[in-house]
Enzyme design. Structure first.
Site, PDB file in Angstrom:
ATOM      1  N   ASP A   1     -16.637  48.665  10.760  1.00 17.27           N
ATOM      2  CA  ASP A   1     -16.936  50.083  10.898  1.00 17.27           C
ATOM      3  C   ASP A   1     -18.423  50.287  10.616  1.00 17.27           C
ATOM      4  O   ASP A   1     -19.193  49.323  10.554  1.00 17.27           O
ATOM      5  CB  ASP A   1     -16.028  50.955  10.025  1.00 17.27           C
ATOM      6  CG  ASP A   1     -16.262  50.779   8.529  1.00 17.27           C
ATOM      7  OD1 ASP A   1     -17.264  50.142   8.137  1.00 17.27           O
ATOM      8  OD2 ASP A   1     -15.455  51.297   7.741  1.00 17.27           O
TER       9      ASP A   1
ATOM     10  N   ARG B   1      -9.635  60.919   5.753  1.00 15.45           N
ATOM     11  CA  ARG B   1     -11.007  60.786   5.266  1.00 15.45           C
ATOM     12  C   ARG B   1     -11.942  61.583   6.167  1.00 15.45           C
ATOM     13  O   ARG B   1     -12.218  61.184   7.299  1.00 15.45           O
ATOM     14  CB  ARG B   1     -11.433  59.320   5.229  1.00 15.45           C
ATOM     15  CG  ARG B   1     -12.894  59.130   4.781  1.00 15.45           C
ATOM     16  CD  ARG B   1     -13.228  57.719   4.335  1.00 15.45           C
ATOM     17  NE  ARG B   1     -13.251  56.752   5.414  1.00 15.45           N
ATOM     18  CZ  ARG B   1     -13.760  55.513   5.299  1.00 15.45           C
ATOM     19  NH1 ARG B   1     -14.272  55.115   4.134  1.00 15.45           N
ATOM     20  NH2 ARG B   1     -13.735  54.677   6.316  1.00 15.45           N
TER      21      ARG B   1
END
Length: 532
Positions: free
Chosen positions: A446, A162
């Site tokens: 996150d 990603r």
């Protein structure tokens, strides 16, 4: 144009990644695509301003033919047919990368985005680890002498990397003094150094694409893919991409996003936490009906979240693409087995809902959760690798259902406000120290967590929300006072050195953006300037 490296401090083995050939590729990507990326970011802002005035989003009338058309994405390669459990986490340090590859998950989302602070060392080490993993040579020996190696007794997780979202720049690589695009740097270095090896391995360069807000942004990624494959002489369609539907405007363009990427598309993911962040951000000044209750009380079973996930499954399977479920962020705490057992049962219930709704797999943030997710999806899938045949003709979702934020129910409390400020400071402090995957209260957090937290505070101030548990109105003065108290609490938890170096500047940043009249689109943009 001239590309220069402006790293503040040298990174070990950087020369293996920053070869003249790789840098020439990055420069070419920047020259061809950076300007369009800039225009698309401006278009985001213009659309947001229009929506703020109307409080409305709708399916695009100009793309009705795509939504009504009979088309499918390219068939998935063998390596991506079974995605029932995906491990997520940063690609650096090497120990975490090895543990993820060895976890027993079908896929590892190797994260250079929300779970990774884009320090120059992290960027380079992530690419090194992914290159070495592709070659089968990734290894690590701890200072205590413990060795970590890639397992040979069972398959490794398939890597899906990603890159950063379109909005972030990369200050360590400059073209004529201008920052390069973080997304293009991450993709470009990974693709250049791993694509051929991955093909030899019977896999390919696979990606998760974050933070997109329109099919035009997906079109740009598709153009990048076409160029990159031609540049390395790799067959078109080798790259496969799964798009995170984690912004509210993207939820209205799922068909169109898949269509733009159809030769390279693999699926869509329900990025639930960033999705909530996007709703707050998009409708932050559109009135009290868009104010969410305390973050911890917003469940995936809320009607507006059900509308989003069921539309995603229906759209994906109608087009032959995989529907991937959201994050289970629990971290086992062996000192509190009862707490961990209760958390695991919540994860099992969450994954069971997803599997029964038709999702083809889901995310976990810790290796101990891999068996839980695998067992749940295995019970539904049986011998099948996925459930693309589950078409969901029963689902029909309207714009009003997607925007029915009031269906979340719940209240805004001072306890929730305090938690938001505590978490925003705690996460940001660790992020600017160089670690983007942070354990807070037995959850692996996150950047999405901090984004939701600080955005809720800004929106609550804007709407002068009355707190259900204390009766106080959320004002700048109240927030400033609670922020100071929560910051002092953190001072006592982390010690003076860490507090002065990271937590104090993090608290100042959170205060600045929460108390500002102007909303900051991404916390990580100003936080990046605090990173060494």
């Amino acid at each position: 144009m001239a590309l220069t490296v402006s790293a503040h401090r040298p990174v070990d083995r950087a020369g293996e990644i920053l070869t003249p050939e790789a840098l020439a590729f990055i420069e070419e990507l920047h020259q061809r695509f950076a300007a369009t990326r800039g225009e698309l970011l401006k278009a985001r802002a213009a659309k947001r301003e229009d929506v703020a005035r109307t409080g409305r989003l709708d399916f695009l009338p100009e793309t009705r033919d795509i939504r009504d058309g009979d088309w499918s994405v390219a068939a998935a390669p063998a390596a991506l047919q079974d995605r029932r459990v995906e491990m997520t986490g940063p690609a650096a340090p090497a120990k975490m990368a090895i543990n993820a590859l060895n976890s027993g998950a079908k896929v590892w989302l190797a994260d250079l985005e929300d779970a990774s602070t884009p320090t120059w060392a992290n960027v380079i080490e992530s690419i090194l680890n992914l290159r070495d993993a592709a070659a089968g040579t990734l290894a690590y020996t701890s200072p205590e002498g413990k060795e970590y190696r890639l397992r040979t007794d069972a398959p490794l997780a398939v890597v899906v990397a990603r890159p950063r979202g379109w909005h972030l720049g990369e200050r360590h690589l400059l073209v004529d003094g201008e920052r390069t695009v973080g997304a293009l740097v991450d993709f470009g270095l990974h693709f250049f150094h791993t694509a051929r090896q991955l093909l030899e391995n019977g896999q390919g360069p696979y990606y998760y694409l974050p933070k997109m807000e329109s099919h035009l942004e997906a079109r740009l990624w598709n153009q990048v893919f076409v160029f990159a494959q031609d540049y390395l002489g790799i067959p078109q369609g080798t790259i496969r991409a799964t798009v995170l539907i984690e912004t509210i405007p993207a939820a209205f363009e799922m068909d169109e996003i898949l269509y733009e990427l159809r030769d390279h598309a693999s699926g869509l993911n329900a990025g639930r936490w960033d999705y909530l962040f996007s709703i707050i951000k998009y409708f932050r000044d559109a009135g009290p009906r868009f104010v969410l209750p305390d973050r911890a009380t917003v469940a995936m079973t809320a009607p507006f979240m059900r509308a989003y996930t069921e539309l995603l499954v229906k759209t994906c399977h109608h087009r032959g693409a995989f529907a991937m479920g959201g994050m289970a962020a629990v971290i086992p705490n062996r000192r509190e087995p009862d707490v961990t057992a209760q958390a695991f049962e919540k994860v099992r219930a969450d994954k069971t809902r997803e599997a029964n709704d038709g999702f083809d797999g889901s995310w976990v943030a810790h290796p101990d959760l891999v068996p839980v997710c695998r067992d749940v999806f295995g019970a539904v899938l049986g011998e099948r690798p996925n459930q693309l045949d589950r078409q969901r003709p029963d689902v029909s979702v309207t714009p009003d259902q997607l925007l029915d934020i009031a269906s979340a129910n719940g209240t805004v409390t001072e306890a929730g406000l305090r938690l938001n400020l505590y978490v925003a400071v705690a996460y940001t402090a660790v992020w600017i120290s160089g670690n983007g995957a942070v354990a807070i209260h037995n959850l692996m957090e996150d950047a999405a967590t901090a984004e939701i937290s600080r955005s809720q505070v800004w929106q609550q101030i804007r709407n002068q929300v009355v707190l259900a548990d204390t009766g106080r109105t959320v004002t700048r003065e109240l927030v400033a006072g609670i922020l100071a108290e929560e910051t002092e609490k953190l001072r006592g938890e982390v010690g003076e050195d860490a507090f002065a170096k990271h937590y104090q500047p993090a608290s100042k940043l959170i205060g600045d953006i929460c108390l500002s009249e102007e909303y900051t689109d991404f916390l990580t943009t100003p936080a990046y300037e605090l990173v060494d």
